[in-house]
Design an enzyme around this catalytic site. Structure first.
Site, short mmCIF file in Angstrom:
data_model
loop_
_atom_site.label_atom_id
_atom_site.label_comp_id
_atom_site.label_asym_id
_atom_site.label_seq_id
_atom_site.Cartn_x
_atom_site.Cartn_y
_atom_site.Cartn_z
N LYS A 162 9.77 -1.18 -4.01
CA LYS A 162 8.79 -0.61 -3.07
C LYS A 162 8.67 -1.47 -1.81
O LYS A 162 8.64 -0.96 -0.68
CB LYS A 162 7.43 -0.52 -3.76
CG LYS A 162 6.23 -0.28 -2.83
CD LYS A 162 6.35 1.03 -2.06
CE LYS A 162 5.27 1.14 -0.97
NZ LYS A 162 3.91 1.22 -1.51
N THR A 209 0.68 -1.78 -4.27
CA THR A 209 1.78 -2.61 -3.79
C THR A 209 1.32 -4.05 -3.86
O THR A 209 0.39 -4.44 -3.16
CB THR A 209 2.17 -2.23 -2.35
OG1 THR A 209 2.53 -0.85 -2.32
CG2 THR A 209 3.36 -3.06 -1.88
N LEU A 253 -5.09 0.04 -6.07
CA LEU A 253 -5.99 -0.91 -5.41
C LEU A 253 -5.34 -1.52 -4.18
O LEU A 253 -4.11 -1.43 -4.01
CB LEU A 253 -6.37 -2.01 -6.41
CG LEU A 253 -7.07 -1.51 -7.69
CD1 LEU A 253 -7.18 -2.63 -8.70
CD2 LEU A 253 -8.44 -0.93 -7.37
N PRO A 254 -6.11 -2.14 -3.29
CA PRO A 254 -5.56 -2.63 -2.02
C PRO A 254 -4.50 -3.72 -2.14
O PRO A 254 -3.54 -3.74 -1.38
CB PRO A 254 -6.80 -3.15 -1.29
CG PRO A 254 -7.94 -2.39 -1.86
CD PRO A 254 -7.59 -2.20 -3.31
N LYS A 275 0.60 -6.46 5.53
CA LYS A 275 0.52 -6.94 4.15
C LYS A 275 1.82 -6.70 3.40
O LYS A 275 2.36 -7.60 2.74
CB LYS A 275 -0.63 -6.23 3.42
CG LYS A 275 -0.86 -6.72 1.99
CD LYS A 275 -1.50 -5.66 1.11
CE LYS A 275 -0.51 -4.61 0.69
NZ LYS A 275 -1.00 -3.70 -0.37
#
Length: 296
Positions: free
Chosen positions: A176, A101, A73-74, A246
């Site tokens: 990550k 992430t 998902l975003p 982001k």
């Protein structure tokens, strides 16, 4: 019997975007488990449906069927919302694996909340390009309890060639996020080198081919920068500037929480934000070079 021992545990996959669709396809092809999928864009499920996945009409339907549910998902906002929906059904999944992430602190808070309902949250964000998602050669960094990781590793290996157990929940996100931070800083440095070299009379091809022979060589140079900056092409529907902002914001938040200034990270964030303000927010993030060279 665990998934690692071959039991046909039902799997779920929610979020079939550019990366998720490819990851899910490999899970369907390679895992020998029944897979039920959902995406709010109905057409997104077409490819995995052709491979044999069952398409659900809602997240609730996935939750009722699957014992282990993967999310792509975003951001943490969508992850929190979907997890709430998964947890609300009568028979929720036993394990939720967030491959997005996401914010570290909010991931750990969400894990604690889900644990009250006996649902285990694992964070397993992915790194590398969309071709790696297609080929099943992603790097996957996993924040999971020691007892659950062996069950998930063979399933994650359907989607990635390098599976790293980072430690407890949230640690997968830390690895990550820092991987991406270092990548963005490398791309910033390459953009500056390209601009300086060009201004001083060296062609971009000569500069990059020479850097590859020296200690400045890197994955960022060989793959991302060479494929974009040398040809001046920054497509949409790749990894856009918005996503880079982001992810880098997550790294800078970790730095702030740790009392670390992260001057290079903040400078790169400023460049990315100016790139977005110049109208390139949807373009592949190496487009930042245009701001360095003053083309915007």
């Amino acid at each position: 019997m665990s998934a690692a021992e071959g039991h046909a545990t039902a799997l779920g996959f929610i979020g079939l975007g550019v990366m998720g669709s490819r990851m899910c396809a490999n899970l369907v092809r390679r895992s020998s488990h029944p897979v039920v999928v959902y995406d709010p864009v109905a057409e997104a499920a077409a490819t995995v449906a052709e491979l044999g996945a069952r398409v659900a009409d809602s997240t609730a339907e996935v939750a009722e069927v699957a014992e282990i549910v993967f999310l792509s998902l975003p951001s943490i906002v969508q992850v929190e919302s979907v997890c709430a929906e998964l947890a609300a059904v009568e028979h929720p999944p036993r394990v939720i694996v967030d491959m997005s992430t996401s914010d570290v602190a909010r991931t750990r808070t969400l894990a604690a909340k889900l644990a009250q309902g006996e649902i285990t949250l694992v964070d397993a964000p992915v790194a590398r390009l969309r071709q790696a998602a297609q080929d099943g050669t992603l790097l996957i960094t996993v924040g999971a309890q020691d007892e659950i990781f062996p069950e998930l590793e063979p399933l994650l290996s359907c989607m990635g060639s390098d599976i790293v157990h980072a430690g407890s929940v949230g640690n997968g996100q830390v690895l990550k996020i820092l991987n991406n931070m270092v990548l963005f800083l490398n791309m910033n440095a390459l953009a500056e080198a390209l601009a300086i070299g060009r201004a001083a009379g060296v062609t971009p091809d000569t500069l990059f081919s020479t850097l590859k022979l020296g200690s400045a060589d890197s994955f960022a140079l060989r793959r991302t920068a060479s494929a974009t900056m040398l040809v001046d092409e920054y497509p949409e529907r790749a990894f856009p500037v918005e996503y880079a902002i982001k992810d880098l914001a997550l790294a800078l938040k970790l730095a702030e929480e740790s009392g670390i200034s992260a001057a290079a990270g903040n400078q790169t964030m400023d460049l990315l934000q100016r790139t977005r303000e110049a109208g390139y927010g949807a373009n592949y993030y190496p487009v930042m070079v245009k701001l360095v060279e003053g083309d915007a």
